[in-house]
Design an enzyme around this catalytic site. Structure first.
Site, PDB file in Angstrom:
ATOM      1  N   LYS A   1      32.582  41.518  38.486  1.00 15.82           N
ATOM      2  CA  LYS A   1      33.743  40.714  38.070  1.00 15.82           C
ATOM      3  C   LYS A   1      33.461  40.038  36.726  1.00 15.82           C
ATOM      4  CE  LYS A   1      35.842  39.771  42.595  1.00 15.82           C
ATOM      5  NZ  LYS A   1      35.149  40.569  43.596  1.00 15.82           N
TER       6      LYS A   1
ATOM      7  N   ILE B   1      32.117  37.058  26.912  1.00  9.26           N
ATOM      8  CA  ILE B   1      32.406  37.602  25.591  1.00  9.26           C
ATOM      9  C   ILE B   1      32.063  39.095  25.584  1.00  9.26           C
ATOM     10  CG2 ILE B   1      32.051  35.385  24.417  1.00  9.26           C
ATOM     11  CD1 ILE B   1      29.286  36.512  23.502  1.00  9.26           C
TER      12      ILE B   1
HETATM   13  O1  C5P Z   1      37.263  40.204  53.797  1.00 13.89           O
HETATM   14  P1  C5P Z   1      36.194  41.231  53.608  1.00 13.89           P
HETATM   15  O2  C5P Z   1      34.875  40.742  54.102  1.00 13.89           O
HETATM   16  O3  C5P Z   1      36.558  42.600  54.131  1.00 13.89           O
HETATM   17  O4  C5P Z   1      36.043  41.381  52.024  1.00 13.89           O
HETATM   18  C1  C5P Z   1      35.419  42.512  51.432  1.00 13.89           C
HETATM   19  C2  C5P Z   1      35.481  42.368  49.931  1.00 13.89           C
HETATM   20  O5  C5P Z   1      36.827  42.271  49.521  1.00 13.89           O
HETATM   21  C3  C5P Z   1      34.779  41.120  49.386  1.00 13.89           C
HETATM   22  O6  C5P Z   1      33.503  41.501  48.934  1.00 13.89           O
HETATM   23  C4  C5P Z   1      35.653  40.648  48.255  1.00 13.89           C
HETATM   24  O7  C5P Z   1      35.156  41.004  46.992  1.00 13.89           O
HETATM   25  C5  C5P Z   1      36.945  41.356  48.469  1.00 13.89           C
HETATM   26  N1  C5P Z   1      37.919  40.317  48.793  1.00 13.89           N
HETATM   27  C6  C5P Z   1      38.920  40.058  47.913  1.00 13.89           C
HETATM   28  N2  C5P Z   1      39.830  39.077  48.212  1.00 13.89           N
HETATM   29  C7  C5P Z   1      39.722  38.347  49.351  1.00 13.89           C
HETATM   30  C8  C5P Z   1      38.688  38.597  50.236  1.00 13.89           C
HETATM   31  C9  C5P Z   1      37.794  39.603  49.939  1.00 13.89           C
HETATM   32  O8  C5P Z   1      39.012  40.697  46.875  1.00 13.89           O
HETATM   33  N3  C5P Z   1      40.615  37.435  49.621  1.00 13.89           N
END
Ligand code: C5P
Length: 232
Positions: A63, A67
């Site tokens: 993520k 810069i």
């Molecule tokens: O909820 P879960 O454990 O299945 O999440 C798996 C991945 O999904 C996390 O590593 C996270 O990066 C992503 N995620 C997300 N938004 C959320 C929860 C999880 O992008 N609200």
């Protein structure tokens, strides 16, 4: 594509034994893992090398929002580890998206995915940070930016997959986290969907985390997700 190759298991663990235990329980059935900031920071890149060394594909979910020079350096470091996917924030704009794509060119297996809007965000959250419009319009706007910058795909909530497939065309990767099985608790996902629905709508991959890694029997949980996905 083989359904097993579409499921990415997120190893959101804070120690190596826990992450390794999941990998060992899943054995050869899971091909693709996501390593995020928690595991990378707690355990280090050696765990990524371990996964790559045992023949797994790795989605390194960095993520990146930095810069351009720093983004490029991090993407090169990811490429050197042998990962298949790395993420960069599209809200950082064209400069960092382009820097990431350029840096990835030296690594033929490395794909740059743009993060659009995290699945926990709602329209009200966007208002709070000064972004007018719905999450869907923001996702599509950022996906267009990422496409023009040369990104290989995006990560996005299952609910936006169908419209993203239209905008991005057939070749783009669309990786959907926030998938749940029918009737399951949705944790903090504001916009969940099933693996079946996500792939039917055009997702190339889905990401599942705690529903597998914290299950009493991770392999059985993984198989349930794979069965749901196979129905597509
Ligand atoms: O909820 P879960 O454990 O299945 O999440 C798996 C991945 O999904 C996390 O590593 C996270 O990066 C992503 N995620 C997300 N938004 C959320 C929860 C999880 O992008 N609200």
């Amino acid at each position: 594509m083989d359904p097993s190759r579409r499921i990415i298991v997120a190893l959101d663990c804070d120690n190596r034994p826990a992450a390794q235990a999941v990998v060992e329980q899943l054995g050869d059935e899971c091909r693709f893992y996501k390593v995020g900031l928690e595991l990378l920071t707690a355990v280090g890149p050696q765990f990524v090398e371990y996964l790559v060394g045992r023949g797994n594909e790795v989605f390194l979910d960095l993520k990146l929002f930095e810069i351009p020079n720093s983004v490029a350096g991090a993407v090169r470091a990811a490429g050197a580890l042998g990962v298949s996917m790395v993420t960069v924030h599209s809200m950082g704009g064209t400069g960092i998206l382009t820097a990431a794509v350029e840096a990835a060119r030296d690594y033929s297996d490395l794909r740059v995915l743009a993060l659009t809007v995290v699945t926990s965000m709602t329209d009200a959250d966007l208002v709070d940070i000064g972004v007018a419009g719905s999450t869907e319009s923001q996702v599509l706007r950022l996906a267009g930016l990422a496409k023009r910058a040369g990104c290989h795909g995006v990560t996005a909530s299952p609910h936006e997959v169908a419209s993203l497939r239209e905008v991005l065309g057939g070749d783009a990767l669309i990786v959907a986290p926030g998938v749940v099985l029918p009737g399951a608790s949705v944790n903090e996902h504001a916009r969940p969907g099933t693996p079946y629905a996500a792939v039917a709508d055009g997702a190339s991959h889905v990401v599942v985390g705690r529903a597998v890694t914290r299950a009493p029997d991770a392999l059985t949980a993984f198989r349930r997700f794979r069965a749901n996905l196979s129905a597509s």
